[in-house]
Design a protein around this motif. Structure first.
Motif, short mmCIF file in Angstrom:
data_model
loop_
_atom_site.label_atom_id
_atom_site.label_comp_id
_atom_site.label_asym_id
_atom_site.label_seq_id
_atom_site.Cartn_x
_atom_site.Cartn_y
_atom_site.Cartn_z
N GLN A 141 -3.32 8.10 -2.56
CA GLN A 141 -4.14 6.92 -2.78
C GLN A 141 -4.97 7.03 -4.06
N LEU A 170 -4.81 4.60 -7.17
CA LEU A 170 -6.03 3.97 -7.65
C LEU A 170 -6.20 4.18 -9.16
N THR A 228 -3.86 1.85 -10.93
CA THR A 228 -4.34 0.47 -10.86
C THR A 228 -5.51 0.24 -11.81
N GLU A 229 -6.48 1.16 -11.81
CA GLU A 229 -7.63 1.02 -12.70
C GLU A 229 -7.20 1.09 -14.16
N GLN A 247 -11.96 -3.15 -4.16
CA GLN A 247 -12.41 -1.79 -4.42
C GLN A 247 -12.81 -1.06 -3.12
N GLN A 258 -9.84 0.09 -0.97
CA GLN A 258 -9.08 1.19 -1.53
C GLN A 258 -9.83 2.52 -1.48
N ALA A 269 -12.41 9.46 -7.75
CA ALA A 269 -12.58 8.00 -7.67
C ALA A 269 -13.53 7.51 -8.75
#
Length: 455
Positions: A93, A97, A100-101, A113, A116, A139
């Motif tokens: 994950q 992430l 995606t960012e 946000q 996720q 993160a």
């Protein structure tokens, strides 16, 4: 890459006990992975229905990757590798992430946000404090990457920099806050579980100690009962010896008669007499052996009157010719729940005490009484002996308390009798005055005998 054992990840406190994931945690993780998979599947389906062919291919690829990660976690957990599955979810994950960012930026993902990040931090918190710290840092770096993409897209316009920095600060603060709350919640639950387990172990230990104490108490009581019985057997031996001497004299007489008999009929009669005397001797010895045997308590329903009547000959053997022994069952028609051997031991102990209290002779009376209103049987043993002072009477039921000289009493008779009667739900009352004798009243729960047996 080797997977770190769960026992070293669950609790970073040195020397702390580290339990496994557990069935409830596995069930919660399965539900979490199914929800995450359903969210991404529904999101991709909604975009396809809304945009059709215009949907970005990367969106579908990321949704498929999320589904693949969740399915892989479920498979690993199904194989019994829960820690590997949780680690796969966190790493997978966070990688998605980051992608995606790095592609869309921070602002475009502000709505999803929370969905996720929170599941990732929750699973990382279950793995331990160190995985949670690394997941939180990862993160935050992914969010920093998204903010950088946002700034590059607007060519670092001064009027937009403050807005992007604010979004980044809010997201990072929210991520750190959630991680902090999860860490302290999981740590608190883990400590509470450890305390509960310690209390459970302590309770189990106390329970075992209590059971051992109860077993030891039962063994001690059985030994005291046996000691009292053996003490009474010693005092009963003179009466038994008198019976045996009488029976042996009969046997010798019949033997002499058989030797002098001139005809077979007289010899046969003498042999029959010898056989009868031998049977009586065998019954006497069997009664003595049965009484002195150490056996476990076996309570049963007893006919009180029949038991007392059968005990009468044995009680009379305790006293000498100067003591008149009177046993009156009163034809009481009731039953008590008691061990017959223990009841005989109690009655014999009372008779022995009464005999020692009447060195110059007297009267001993054993009477039964049925109290239907109270549902009790009264067994009264009264003598006309020396009696007891008020101080002695108050302590006569205490273990090892005796006024007899050393070597003539253990002080266990009345104490053990009171313990046995109390165990059966009854009680003992003692009335005595100096020079006026003693009366011991035993009250036992009883029930009326059936009509067909009372006739």
């Amino acid at each position: 890459m080797p997977i770190t054992p769960f026992s070293s990840l669950l609790d970073d406190a040195p020397g702390a006990a580290t339990p496994g994931l557990g069935e409830r945690t596995d069930a919660m993780l399965r539900g979490l992975w199914l929800l995450v998979a359903a969210f991404h599947l529904l999101t991709a389906s909604w975009l396809l229905l809304r945009l059709g062919d215009g949907v970005d291919t990367l969106v579908l690829a990321l949704a498929g990757a999320h589904l693949a990660v969740c399915v892989g976690c479920l498979v690993e957990q199904r194989r019994g590798r829960g820690v590997r599955a949780a680690t796969l979810f966190v790493v997978g994950q966070l990688l998605l992430l980051s992608v995606t960012e790095g592609y869309w930026g921070l602002a475009s993902l502000s709505r999803v946000q929370l969905v996720q990040v929170v599941p990732v931090l929750l699973v990382a918190a279950l793995l331990g404090a160190a995985p949670l710290r690394w997941a939180t840092l990862w993160a935050c770096l992914a969010m920093l990457l998204g903010a950088w993409i946002d700034l590059a897209g607007i060519l670092f316009r001064p009027d937009r920099v403050a807005h992007v920095v604010t979004d980044l600060g809010v997201c990072v603060f929210g991520c750190v806050l959630v991680a902090w709350l999860l860490h302290h919640s999981v740590t608190g639950l883990r400590e509470s579980l450890q305390v509960a387990r310690q209390h459970g172990v302590e309770l189990a230990r106390k329970r075992d100690e209590l059971q051992l104490e109860m077993q030891e108490k039962e063994r001690s009581r059985d030994q005291l009962v046996h000691a009292m019985k053996m003490e009474n057997v010693g005092r009963l031996a003179s009466g038994i010896a008198h019976d045996f001497n009488h029976l042996l004299a009969l046997v010798h007489g019949y033997v002499g008669k058989a030797r002098r008999a001139p005809d077979p009929a007289t010899v046969a009669e003498a042999l029959q007499g010898i056989d009868s005397a031998a049977r009586r001797a065998s019954a006497v010895s069997r009664r003595l052996l049965d009484f002195s045997r150490l056996e476990a308590s076996r309570p049963q329903l007893l006919d009180a009157a029949a038991t007392i009547d059968a005990m009468a000959p044995t009680l009379r053997q305790v006293f000498g010719e100067s003591v008149h022994c009177h046993v009156d069952s009163g034809q009481v028609q009731c039953r008590v729940h008691f061990d017959p051997a223990q009841l005989e031991s109690i009655l014999l102990s009372l008779a022995v005490n009464a005999g020692q209290a009447m060195p110059e002779g007297g009267r001993f009376a054993l009477r039964l009484g049925w109290l239907p209103d109270a549902g009790e049987l009264s067994i009264q043993a009264a003598d006309t002996g020396l009696g007891m002072s008020e101080e002695v009477r108050a302590r006569c039921l205490e273990p090892f308390f005796t006024t007899k000289p050393v070597g003539q009493g253990t002080g266990l008779g009345l104490a053990v009798s009171a313990s046995l009667v109390a165990a059966a739900g009854g009680r003992i009352e003692v009335e005595s005055r100096l020079g006026q004798g003693t009366c011991v009243d035993i009250r036992l729960p009883a029930r009326a005998a059936p009509v067909e047996q009372a006739s």
